[in-house]
Design a protein around this motif. Sequence first.
Motif: not given
Length: 607
Positions: A247-254
């Motif tokens: 649920l981090t920004y980068e994690g969600l993009i991934d």
Amino acid sequence: MGDYPTDGIKLSFIKDLARGDLLDHLKLCDGTKAIFWDPKLKGPFNLIIDWAVLKQHGVKKMFELQEYIPDEVIENKWQSVIMLIRPNLPMIDMIHKAIRSVSVAQRDKIDFHIIFVSRKSTMCTQRLEKYNIIGEFKNILELELDLIPFDHDLLTLEHPLGFKEMCTELDDSCLYQVSRSLMSLQSYFGFFPNIIGIGPSAAKVNKMIQRMRKEGSAHEKPLTPRIENLVLIDRRVDLITPLSTQLTYEGLIDELFGIKNNAATFPGKSFLSEEEQAQQESEIKPKQILLNSNDTIYNVARDVNFNALGPFLGKKAKQISAAYNEKNDAKSLQQLKQFVSKLPHMQAERKSLEIQTAIAGLVKNKIDNRDFRHTLGIEQVLREGIEVDRVNEDIEEMIYKQEPLKKVLRLLCIQCIAADGLKPKVLEFYKREIIQSYGYHHLITFDRLEKCGLMYMQEKTPKKSYPILRSTLNLTVSNVNEREPSDIAYVHSGYAPLTVRLVNWMTQRSGLKYLADMVKHLPGPAFNDHQKLSTTQDRLEHSDNHTLVYFLGGCTYAEVSALRFLAQHHPNNATFTIATTKLINGNSLLDTLIEPCGKENIPDFLT
């Protein structure tokens, strides 16, 4: 959240060394050149060397390795054909077909070369001899490149099958590559005084590097140890984290778009105004965006929980607007010059803000979906250990609806681990329903999941390992402040990655003794070894409290964010460099384990 400190360990030189070695190899290949890439290598090498540099060294064109040599190579009379591959047999089989596609007369006019990354293997050489084509190659070279720097604090082997090989095939070749990469790092940064680890793969790597050091002891250099601790973590120690939605920004993009080699691809129209879209005469192509710390806004935004991203971008927009307004306040020539000097940076930041705002909008559209929120709720309930001893009605309904299998299996595996294994009747129910809904070939999938510790039958007397770990290590945290976090649990909005909790304890002397009580609830063994340094090295003081955390079997972007956060709040002011066999998420992890029904279902990165 501030910028992550980058002092201490510089990784950019690894790219420089690899670039220099590749160019040296190209000098051995005469005349004009065509490079044929292993598909898995082209992306990582784009991070190391530019096309313009390759052109300067005689490379006319690059191709993805295929079963034939294009006519273009023959017609243009390019002298050297270079095969740049990982040492695996399917690549050798393809090279064999490619060479045989060229007539003997034409072959005599071409110099063939192979560059193995990072080493050639005996099996590959034997296969070339079996095909009777080894004599076709003017050069068979090795390019030593193990860890690839993805960012100032992040290294990856880019070995997507490492977890599967370790768990289901008992293949330690990935661990050998890990050990080689660690020996390379020690040759640059000095030997690690402390090696701490947990899990069977971690223990194997520790033994390998000790043996490699013993074998090369005559050539040791007395370098000042720059890295105080090496922490080795077997992915099997914590399987719930990669299965959980980041649920981090980068994690969600991934999770939603997939990050490959520091870049993600998005719908192109999202970056154009309505007027610009109307002016497009042809179809708007997808847009690939590079995502790394060179973008000053993304450098901070990537580690933010997505619920805190809106306020962060809004604050940044106000700061940029205020900076532009300084022009109106400039009353002297000196003040105007200062404003002009800042202008390029301000323009770059404004462009970055536009891009990140567009990406954030795309992410928001997907996570506002009711189905996405429902899945998050199920994950949270399972991680809390609520009713994990029975068939979950939500999962059962997903199976009946034939929702994506990876989505179903992620939840099932979380339930299994949280319950310390599923009861026999529950496990058999899930197996039967999935096989009937998705196909009998998934009997192989279940076999692999069991070997990996993702799906298994509960013992008659459950160990209750997960409930003890969850309670003792405070893995589930209620009322997490996502905007101003005080705990790493913010990366999953209430769940703290077990791996990062362990790293926190492993890098504190008082924590190692406390950690010993946890080992019996984790896949062991655990160890805390001290490398003997040379007499010269013993007299040298360690320059900083730096730790290299190496994930064996993959690591998520959420774990990377959690480690960056931990560095900012560590009681011993520790800094971290993160290395992994592969950056993963729940879907990419399961991709390697799910048996495909047909070739059309094989993931792109496995073909």
